[in-house]
Design an enzyme around this catalytic site. Structure first.
Site, PDB file in Angstrom:
ATOM      1  N   HIS A   1      -0.880  -5.804   2.462  1.00 30.34           N
ATOM      2  CA  HIS A   1      -2.083  -6.627   2.507  1.00 30.34           C
ATOM      3  C   HIS A   1      -1.755  -8.030   2.000  1.00 30.34           C
ATOM      4  O   HIS A   1      -1.042  -8.185   0.997  1.00 30.34           O
ATOM      5  CB  HIS A   1      -3.195  -6.038   1.634  1.00 30.34           C
ATOM      6  CG  HIS A   1      -4.171  -5.198   2.392  1.00 30.34           C
ATOM      7  ND1 HIS A   1      -4.463  -3.890   2.048  1.00 30.34           N
ATOM      8  CD2 HIS A   1      -4.928  -5.476   3.488  1.00 30.34           C
ATOM      9  CE1 HIS A   1      -5.354  -3.407   2.895  1.00 30.34           C
ATOM     10  NE2 HIS A   1      -5.651  -4.353   3.774  1.00 30.34           N
TER      11      HIS A   1
ATOM     12  N   GLU B   1       0.837  -1.193   0.000  1.00 31.81           N
ATOM     13  CA  GLU B   1       0.000   0.000   0.000  1.00 31.81           C
ATOM     14  C   GLU B   1       0.879   1.252   0.000  1.00 31.81           C
ATOM     15  O   GLU B   1       1.761   1.402   0.831  1.00 31.81           O
ATOM     16  CB  GLU B   1      -0.928   0.011   1.204  1.00 31.81           C
ATOM     17  CG  GLU B   1      -1.891  -1.168   1.266  1.00 31.81           C
ATOM     18  CD  GLU B   1      -2.942  -1.146   0.162  1.00 31.81           C
ATOM     19  OE1 GLU B   1      -3.086  -0.097  -0.512  1.00 31.81           O
ATOM     20  OE2 GLU B   1      -3.621  -2.172  -0.024  1.00 31.81           O
TER      21      GLU B   1
ATOM     22  N   CYS C   1      -7.306  -1.458   8.640  1.00 27.21           N
ATOM     23  CA  CYS C   1      -6.001  -1.481   7.972  1.00 27.21           C
ATOM     24  C   CYS C   1      -5.571  -0.065   7.602  1.00 27.21           C
ATOM     25  O   CYS C   1      -4.472   0.387   7.941  1.00 27.21           O
ATOM     26  CB  CYS C   1      -6.061  -2.362   6.725  1.00 27.21           C
ATOM     27  SG  CYS C   1      -6.206  -4.122   7.064  1.00 27.21           S
TER      28      CYS C   1
END
Length: 256
Positions: free
Chosen positions: A217, A134, A198
């Site tokens: 992730h 991410e 998250c």
């Protein structure tokens, strides 16, 4: 540290007390305790000096929530702990409850107590089929209820904070480097960590560290990767992140 045995409902009831500050190495059920025991012997002193020269790297996974009664992120982090990150790294792992208020306590405590070289948060995505890096965290848009059926009234991480914070780590570069290692897991890059715990955790950590953290992730177990495969992928990815951070620091030092 192993999770407490018992029913999922029991575990949720325990976590929803919002008392625990996370589970993992060097913690108990009520507080973060990072003190190291030392002795007056010369050998113990030498060991302590060597450990103090190590880079502290904190890696977190999440506990159960919803349909994820076994959270692959925590399984992957536990597998990483078995592998380690090399002799020069002091790896510390923690399980974080899927609770907004716990995150607001745990993440600042981790940064404050360890002053780590890097913090990497790992979470599960039911939609993912790859290991996903991410690039950024988002401040607003949090409307999903956590394990305590709670959601911040402001629907944001930090009131008045920037809308989005990017990691200082070049995720595209990490992805390219890892692709050349021949891992048995595919690694991709994303700009949307999902506006749930998250993303909330990532933004909180990015805000505290001025971007010096990462979020990864992972898919659910067996879809398609095993815990061992995810652990190996985490090791390779984090080692590349550390290498890039070291290179960027060397460039800054050369400019002075």
């Amino acid at each position: 540290m192993k999770r407490t045995e018992g029913s999922l409902a029991g575990r949720r009831e325990e976590r929803c007390s919002c008392q625990a500050l996370g589970k993992g190495r060097k913690t108990d059920s009520t507080e973060l305790n990072f003190s190291r025991q030392t002795t007056s012997s010369e050998s113990a002193l030498n060991i302590q000096i060597m450990e103090n020269n190590k880079k502290a790297v904190v890696v977190t996974g999440f506990g159960p929530f919803g349909e994820h009664t076994v959270n692959s992120s925590w399984v992957a982090v536990q597998e990483l702990e078995k592998l380690g990150l090399g002799n020069g790294v002091d790896l510390l792992v923690y399980e974080v409850p899927v609770e907004y208020q716990s995150v607001q306590k745990i993440i600042p405590a981790l940064w404050r107590q360890h002053n780590p070289q890097l913090v990497v948060h790992v979470g599960v995505s039911g939609m993912a089929s790859t290991v996903t890096l991410e690039k950024c965290g988002h401040n607003a848009g949090y409307k999903g209820l956590d394990n305590c059926s709670f959601c911040p009234d402001s629907h944001c991480c930090v009131e008045g904070g920037p809308e989005c914070i990017d990691s200082v780590i070049d995720m595209e570069a990490v992805c390219k480097r890892v692709a050349g290692l021949g891992l048995d897991a595919t690694v991709t890059v994303s700009k949307d960590a999902g506006r749930y715990l998250c993303d909330f955790t990532y933004y909180t950590s990015l805000y505290l560290s001025r971007g010096r953290c990462a979020f990864i992730h992972v898919p659910p177990l067996g879809k398609p990767y095993s815990g061992e495969q995810l652990g190996r992928a985490l090791k390779a990815i984090i080692q590349e992140m550390l290498d890039l951070l070291e290179q960027s620091e060397d460039q800054i030092n050369c400019q002075h």
